[in-house]
Scaffold this motif. Sequence first.
Motif, PDB file in Angstrom:
ATOM      1  N   ARG A 106       0.875  -1.182   0.000  1.00  0.00           N
ATOM      2  CA  ARG A 106       0.000   0.000   0.000  1.00  0.00           C
ATOM      3  C   ARG A 106       0.905   1.222   0.000  1.00  0.00           C
ATOM      4  O   ARG A 106       1.697   1.427   0.922  1.00  0.00           O
ATOM      5  CB  ARG A 106      -0.883   0.016   1.238  1.00  0.00           C
ATOM      6  CG  ARG A 106      -1.878  -1.107   1.285  1.00  0.00           C
ATOM      7  CD  ARG A 106      -2.783  -0.955   2.516  1.00  0.00           C
ATOM      8  NE  ARG A 106      -3.492  -2.189   2.711  1.00  0.00           N
ATOM      9  CZ  ARG A 106      -3.394  -2.963   3.783  1.00  0.00           C
ATOM     10  NH1 ARG A 106      -2.596  -2.617   4.774  1.00  0.00           N
ATOM     11  NH2 ARG A 106      -4.081  -4.071   3.880  1.00  0.00           N
ATOM     12  N   ALA A 107       0.793   2.032  -1.037  1.00  0.00           N
ATOM     13  CA  ALA A 107       1.623   3.227  -1.139  1.00  0.00           C
ATOM     14  C   ALA A 107       1.109   4.299  -0.186  1.00  0.00           C
ATOM     15  O   ALA A 107      -0.091   4.560  -0.121  1.00  0.00           O
ATOM     16  CB  ALA A 107       1.615   3.749  -2.564  1.00  0.00           C
ATOM     17  N   GLY A 108       2.021   4.912   0.542  1.00  0.00           N
ATOM     18  CA  GLY A 108       1.671   6.015   1.419  1.00  0.00           C
ATOM     19  C   GLY A 108       1.707   7.330   0.658  1.00  0.00           C
ATOM     20  O   GLY A 108       2.118   7.400  -0.504  1.00  0.00           O
ATOM     21  N   SER A 109       1.301   8.397   1.312  1.00  0.00           N
ATOM     22  CA  SER A 109       1.200   9.702   0.651  1.00  0.00           C
ATOM     23  C   SER A 109       2.551  10.212   0.168  1.00  0.00           C
ATOM     24  O   SER A 109       2.637  10.824  -0.902  1.00  0.00           O
ATOM     25  CB  SER A 109       0.552  10.717   1.594  1.00  0.00           C
ATOM     26  OG  SER A 109       1.320  10.843   2.781  1.00  0.00           O
ATOM     27  N   ILE A 110       3.615   9.965   0.899  1.00  0.00           N
ATOM     28  CA  ILE A 110       4.940  10.437   0.481  1.00  0.00           C
ATOM     29  C   ILE A 110       5.367   9.728  -0.795  1.00  0.00           C
ATOM     30  O   ILE A 110       5.843  10.366  -1.744  1.00  0.00           O
ATOM     31  CB  ILE A 110       5.973  10.235   1.608  1.00  0.00           C
ATOM     32  CG1 ILE A 110       5.600  11.093   2.809  1.00  0.00           C
ATOM     33  CG2 ILE A 110       7.378  10.550   1.126  1.00  0.00           C
ATOM     34  CD1 ILE A 110       6.414  10.812   4.057  1.00  0.00           C
ATOM     35  N   LEU A 111       5.192   8.419  -0.866  1.00  0.00           N
ATOM     36  CA  LEU A 111       5.548   7.669  -2.066  1.00  0.00           C
ATOM     37  C   LEU A 111       4.714   8.129  -3.253  1.00  0.00           C
ATOM     38  O   LEU A 111       5.234   8.360  -4.349  1.00  0.00           O
ATOM     39  CB  LEU A 111       5.359   6.162  -1.836  1.00  0.00           C
ATOM     40  CG  LEU A 111       5.629   5.262  -3.041  1.00  0.00           C
ATOM     41  CD1 LEU A 111       7.054   5.413  -3.533  1.00  0.00           C
ATOM     42  CD2 LEU A 111       5.326   3.821  -2.687  1.00  0.00           C
ATOM     43  N   LYS A 112       3.423   8.303  -3.060  1.00  0.00           N
ATOM     44  CA  LYS A 112       2.549   8.757  -4.145  1.00  0.00           C
ATOM     45  C   LYS A 112       2.992  10.122  -4.661  1.00  0.00           C
ATOM     46  O   LYS A 112       3.040  10.360  -5.868  1.00  0.00           O
ATOM     47  CB  LYS A 112       1.095   8.823  -3.670  1.00  0.00           C
ATOM     48  CG  LYS A 112       0.473   7.466  -3.459  1.00  0.00           C
ATOM     49  CD  LYS A 112      -0.936   7.627  -2.905  1.00  0.00           C
ATOM     50  CE  LYS A 112      -1.554   6.293  -2.555  1.00  0.00           C
ATOM     51  NZ  LYS A 112      -2.874   6.439  -1.948  1.00  0.00           N
ATOM     52  N   ARG A 113       3.321  11.032  -3.741  1.00  0.00           N
ATOM     53  CA  ARG A 113       3.756  12.374  -4.137  1.00  0.00           C
ATOM     54  C   ARG A 113       5.053  12.311  -4.939  1.00  0.00           C
ATOM     55  O   ARG A 113       5.180  12.934  -5.981  1.00  0.00           O
ATOM     56  CB  ARG A 113       3.945  13.249  -2.897  1.00  0.00           C
ATOM     57  CG  ARG A 113       4.313  14.692  -3.248  1.00  0.00           C
ATOM     58  CD  ARG A 113       4.548  15.549  -2.027  1.00  0.00           C
ATOM     59  NE  ARG A 113       5.737  15.070  -1.331  1.00  0.00           N
ATOM     60  CZ  ARG A 113       5.777  14.800  -0.030  1.00  0.00           C
ATOM     61  NH1 ARG A 113       4.716  14.953   0.725  1.00  0.00           N
ATOM     62  NH2 ARG A 113       6.900  14.377   0.530  1.00  0.00           N
ATOM     63  N   GLU A 114       6.019  11.508  -4.488  1.00  0.00           N
ATOM     64  CA  GLU A 114       7.302  11.395  -5.183  1.00  0.00           C
ATOM     65  C   GLU A 114       7.139  10.806  -6.583  1.00  0.00           C
ATOM     66  O   GLU A 114       7.761  11.268  -7.529  1.00  0.00           O
ATOM     67  CB  GLU A 114       8.279  10.548  -4.370  1.00  0.00           C
ATOM     68  CG  GLU A 114       8.778  11.219  -3.113  1.00  0.00           C
ATOM     69  CD  GLU A 114       9.586  12.479  -3.396  1.00  0.00           C
ATOM     70  OE1 GLU A 114      10.428  12.464  -4.307  1.00  0.00           O
ATOM     71  OE2 GLU A 114       9.368  13.490  -2.695  1.00  0.00           O
ATOM     72  N   VAL A 115       6.306   9.795  -6.716  1.00  0.00           N
ATOM     73  CA  VAL A 115       6.088   9.168  -8.020  1.00  0.00           C
ATOM     74  C   VAL A 115       5.414  10.148  -8.981  1.00  0.00           C
ATOM     75  O   VAL A 115       5.760  10.221 -10.162  1.00  0.00           O
ATOM     76  CB  VAL A 115       5.232   7.885  -7.874  1.00  0.00           C
ATOM     77  CG1 VAL A 115       4.744   7.385  -9.216  1.00  0.00           C
ATOM     78  CG2 VAL A 115       6.030   6.811  -7.162  1.00  0.00           C
ATOM     79  N   ASN A 116       4.495  10.942  -8.476  1.00  0.00           N
ATOM     80  CA  ASN A 116       3.741  11.853  -9.334  1.00  0.00           C
ATOM     81  C   ASN A 116       4.475  13.153  -9.649  1.00  0.00           C
ATOM     82  O   ASN A 116       4.075  13.863 -10.558  1.00  0.00           O
ATOM     83  CB  ASN A 116       2.376  12.159  -8.735  1.00  0.00           C
ATOM     84  CG  ASN A 116       1.441  10.975  -8.910  1.00  0.00           C
ATOM     85  OD1 ASN A 116       1.260  10.509 -10.016  1.00  0.00           O
ATOM     86  ND2 ASN A 116       0.875  10.493  -7.829  1.00  0.00           N
ATOM     87  N   GLN A 117       5.548  13.482  -8.953  1.00  0.00           N
ATOM     88  CA  GLN A 117       6.302  14.701  -9.254  1.00  0.00           C
ATOM     89  C   GLN A 117       6.885  14.648 -10.655  1.00  0.00           C
ATOM     90  O   GLN A 117       6.974  15.655 -11.321  1.00  0.00           O
ATOM     91  CB  GLN A 117       7.417  14.909  -8.242  1.00  0.00           C
ATOM     92  CG  GLN A 117       6.935  15.529  -6.965  1.00  0.00           C
ATOM     93  CD  GLN A 117       8.065  15.816  -6.011  1.00  0.00           C
ATOM     94  OE1 GLN A 117       9.207  15.398  -6.208  1.00  0.00           O
ATOM     95  NE2 GLN A 117       7.752  16.544  -4.955  1.00  0.00           N
ATOM     96  N   GLY A 118       7.278  13.467 -11.124  1.00  0.00           N
ATOM     97  CA  GLY A 118       7.838  13.339 -12.463  1.00  0.00           C
ATOM     98  C   GLY A 118       6.796  13.453 -13.555  1.00  0.00           C
ATOM     99  O   GLY A 118       7.135  13.631 -14.716  1.00  0.00           O
TER     100      GLY A 118
END
Length: 86
Positions: free
Chosen positions: A71-83
């Motif tokens: 389960r991806a947490g908010s920090i991981l989701k944010r980092e993946v979506n920055q690109g």
Amino acid sequence: MVEKVSEKSGLTICQSENALNGIIDSIFEELKTGDVRLMWGGTFAVAGRQERNPRTGEAIEIKPRRVPIIRAGSILKREVNQGNQG
């Protein structure tokens, strides 16, 4: 992955491989007894899985299986979506 860990941490390739293998082994071991929460907000978990008859939707009696999930947490989701911005 080992090379990236080495570059980012300043460890040798051998040290990085040992560290990464140690982390992965620890996650595997902990999943046998419960969830593993990581500091970046992700969670490795094990969920029960139930099979169903595709024709009727009825639950089928089979040997219970445990399925690993992440389960991806908010920090991981944010980092993946920055690109993906721009």
